[in-house]
Design an enzyme around this catalytic site. Structure first.
Site, PDB file in Angstrom:
ATOM      1  N   GLU A   1       0.836  -1.209   0.000  1.00  0.00           N
ATOM      2  CA  GLU A   1       0.000   0.000   0.000  1.00  0.00           C
ATOM      3  C   GLU A   1       0.862   1.247   0.000  1.00  0.00           C
ATOM      4  OE1 GLU A   1      -3.075  -0.195  -1.171  1.00  0.00           O
ATOM      5  OE2 GLU A   1      -3.584  -1.546   0.464  1.00  0.00           O
ATOM      6  N   HIS A   2       0.508   2.163  -0.876  1.00  0.00           N
ATOM      7  CA  HIS A   2       1.241   3.433  -1.057  1.00  0.00           C
ATOM      8  C   HIS A   2       2.676   3.185  -1.523  1.00  0.00           C
ATOM      9  CE1 HIS A   2      -1.951   6.137   0.334  1.00  0.00           C
ATOM     10  NE2 HIS A   2      -2.263   5.165   1.169  1.00  0.00           N
ATOM     11  N   THR A   3       2.864   2.082  -2.190  1.00  0.00           N
ATOM     12  CA  THR A   3       4.169   1.801  -2.795  1.00  0.00           C
ATOM     13  C   THR A   3       4.153   2.126  -4.290  1.00  0.00           C
ATOM     14  OG1 THR A   3       3.384  -0.464  -2.984  1.00  0.00           O
ATOM     15  CG2 THR A   3       4.938  -0.022  -1.212  1.00  0.00           C
TER      16      THR A   3
ATOM     17  N   ASP B   1      -4.309   0.643  -9.311  1.00  0.00           N
ATOM     18  CA  ASP B   1      -5.739   0.371  -9.465  1.00  0.00           C
ATOM     19  C   ASP B   1      -6.099   0.133 -10.924  1.00  0.00           C
ATOM     20  OD1 ASP B   1      -5.646   0.945  -6.820  1.00  0.00           O
ATOM     21  OD2 ASP B   1      -6.766   2.818  -6.929  1.00  0.00           O
TER      22      ASP B   1
ATOM     23  N   GLU C   1      -6.990  10.471 -14.183  1.00  0.00           N
ATOM     24  CA  GLU C   1      -7.128  10.748 -12.756  1.00  0.00           C
ATOM     25  C   GLU C   1      -6.105  11.809 -12.304  1.00  0.00           C
ATOM     26  OE1 GLU C   1      -8.851   7.846 -10.885  1.00  0.00           O
ATOM     27  OE2 GLU C   1      -8.450   8.502  -8.853  1.00  0.00           O
TER      28      GLU C   1
ATOM     29  N   GLY D   1     -16.813   5.109  -2.457  1.00  0.00           N
ATOM     30  CA  GLY D   1     -15.946   5.625  -1.396  1.00  0.00           C
ATOM     31  C   GLY D   1     -15.427   4.519  -0.502  1.00  0.00           C
TER      32      GLY D   1
ATOM     33  N   LEU E   1     -12.365   0.498  -3.094  1.00  0.00           N
ATOM     34  CA  LEU E   1     -12.264  -0.688  -3.952  1.00  0.00           C
ATOM     35  C   LEU E   1     -12.144  -0.270  -5.419  1.00  0.00           C
ATOM     36  CD1 LEU E   1     -14.953  -2.939  -2.186  1.00  0.00           C
ATOM     37  CD2 LEU E   1     -12.472  -2.980  -1.855  1.00  0.00           C
ATOM     38  N   SER E   2     -11.673   0.952  -5.627  1.00  0.00           N
ATOM     39  CA  SER E   2     -11.355   1.446  -6.979  1.00  0.00           C
ATOM     40  C   SER E   2     -12.539   1.630  -7.895  1.00  0.00           C
ATOM     41  CB  SER E   2     -10.343   0.536  -7.672  1.00  0.00           C
ATOM     42  OG  SER E   2      -9.124   0.678  -7.069  1.00  0.00           O
ATOM     43  N   SER E   3     -13.610   2.224  -7.379  1.00  0.00           N
ATOM     44  CA  SER E   3     -14.723   2.516  -8.283  1.00  0.00           C
ATOM     45  C   SER E   3     -14.276   3.501  -9.353  1.00  0.00           C
ATOM     46  CB  SER E   3     -15.939   3.023  -7.515  1.00  0.00           C
ATOM     47  OG  SER E   3     -15.594   4.114  -6.727  1.00  0.00           O
TER      48      SER E   3
HETATM   49  C1  GLA Z   1      -5.266   4.497  -4.126  1.00  0.00           C
HETATM   50  C2  GLA Z   1      -4.504   4.881  -5.384  1.00  0.00           C
HETATM   51  C3  GLA Z   1      -3.464   3.829  -5.747  1.00  0.00           C
HETATM   52  C4  GLA Z   1      -2.590   3.471  -4.553  1.00  0.00           C
HETATM   53  C5  GLA Z   1      -3.437   3.197  -3.307  1.00  0.00           C
HETATM   54  C6  GLA Z   1      -2.594   3.026  -2.079  1.00  0.00           C
HETATM   55  O1  GLA Z   1      -6.051   3.368  -4.360  1.00  0.00           O
HETATM   56  O2  GLA Z   1      -5.385   5.075  -6.468  1.00  0.00           O
HETATM   57  O3  GLA Z   1      -2.685   4.293  -6.832  1.00  0.00           O
HETATM   58  O4  GLA Z   1      -1.637   4.456  -4.307  1.00  0.00           O
HETATM   59  O5  GLA Z   1      -4.364   4.238  -3.065  1.00  0.00           O
HETATM   60  O6  GLA Z   1      -1.782   1.913  -2.176  1.00  0.00           O
END
Ligand code: GLA
Length: 386
Positions: free
Chosen positions: A34-36, A172, A160, A122, A125-127
């Protein structure tokens, strides 16, 4: 969702006539990493069966029309106004994608579009990536542009970053565009080299726990973390010429972390660098069926996101820490950007009912919110359905 009923809904909005096409793009859940992604690191997401449907048909006018079953807001945009952002409305995701097609020199045709999504909004889950990719894949096919899949994924991210104003990485869009049933995607976000890792875990399931805490102000806090990482990288370059934070191992970082003057920025880097190592270990564990190790890495990831990256908050911490108390929970952590949204857990099938029965009420007692639980089905990436 039934494609026939989606088409019916489309025709009741835009009129009978030629049969429209139907596309689908999934959402995603990230197992670890995450956040990598915006630090050139590794991630391990999978596409899920929730997603966004797009029903689309050319119109004979030079305009694009947008509607969705999820929000009241609709838009009817002449070509000349396609590059204009519409407040913070959902249409900015398809508009951002169209903007990227135009920037790549594609000549447009008018379309009527009807979206319908079953990803909780929100929820992390990448909507948004799902809307971007369903739009990109549909436009590519309808306009016969033959843009390759990786480029469509980059279009989604650029929409985005440049149109919506969220400086996200590529995880995502990649997961949504390249997902494969029963597989997680082990992705190097710098090179985009990837490998599919089977997620069939006999007797265990991936359970998504939705805090139902909306990710308020998530975009601005997210962009703040992106800046903090850039600042950490600048300081660490005094040690050696790194391209990304993920070029450093945790050992080297701990020896040199004092070159980062700001304590908060130092913690942010510690998370990114340690998390990157955890992804590699998690992939090894998954490949050898060592779920115990995978679970411990997921738990450590959550704590790193809580303490060093500070993106969890009361709701995510409560749901994850409550889940840890259940014997059959192998590991649990927040997933996605954080600041609310969902957590992911690996749970023994026989313990799923207990998880829901115990974590739901305990979570409610602490936060006043009701959680939702879904057993994830790992599905395929974006494509045409009908
Ligand atoms: C969101 C961003 C991704 C990623 C995650 C954290 O989902 O869209 O690119 O950075 O946060 O891992």
């Amino acid at each position: 969702m039934e494609t026939a009923s989606l088409k019916k809904e489309f025709q009741s909005r835009y009129g009978a006539g030629a049969s429209p096409a139907v596309y689908f793009a999934p959402g995603r859940v990230n197992i670890i990493g995450e956040h990598t992604d915006y630090n050139g690191g590794f991630v391990l997401p999978c596409a899920i069966s929730f997603g966004t449907y797009l029903v689309i048909r050319p119109n004979a006018e030079n305009r694009m029309r947008f509607a969705t079953s999820n929000f009241k807001y609709t838009a009817d945009v002449p070509f000349a106004e396609l590059g204009i952002k519409q407040g913070s409305e959902w249409v900015n995701y398809p508009l951002g994608v169209i903007d990227q097609f135009v920037k790549r020199g594609v000549s447009l045709q008018g379309f009527d579009m009807f979206f319908s999504g079953d990803i909780p909004n929100g929820a992390g889950l990448s909507s948004s990536a799902s809307i971007e990719l369903v739009t990109a894949v549909a436009l590519d096919e309808m306009l016969k542009t033959s843009i390759n899949r990786i480029e469509l994924i980059k279009i989604g991210r650029a929409a985005e970053n440049q149109f919506v104003g969220m400086n996200c990485g590529i995880m995502d869009q990649f997961a949504v565009g390249m997902g494969k049933a029963s597989s997680a995607i082990f992705l190097n976000c710098r090179t985009l080299d990837y490998e599919l890792v089977p997620v069939e875990m006999e007797g265990y399931s991936i359970v998504i726990m939705n805090t139902n805490k909306r990710r308020e102000l998530a975009d601005s806090k997210y962009n703040e973390r992106v800046k903090e990482c850039a600042s950490a990288l600048e300081s660490l370059r005094k040690v050696r010429p790194l391209v990304d934070l993920s070029d450093m191992s945790i050992g080297e970082f701990l020896e040199n972390e004092q070159v980062i003057p700001d304590k908060t920025v130092r913690s942010r880097a510690r998370h990114v660098i340690s998390e990157n190592g955890r992804v590699l270990d998690a992939v090894t564990a998954m490949k050898s069926g060592d779920l115990g190790t995978l679970g411990k890495l997921m738990n450590a990831s959550h704590e790193s996101l809580r303490i060093d990256y500070e993106v969890t908050g009361k709701e995510l911490d409560t749901i994850v820490h409550e889940a840890w108390k259940i014997d059959g929970v192998i590991g649990a952590r927040m997933t996605g950007a954080g600041f609310g949204g969902c957590a992911v857990a690996i749970v023994e099938n026989e313990s799923i009912d207990e998880l829901i029965a115990c974590v739901g009420p305990a979570y409610h007692a602490t936060t006043g919110l009701s959680a939702d639980f879904y057993v994830a089905t790992v599905g395929n990436g974006a494509g045409r359905l009908a």
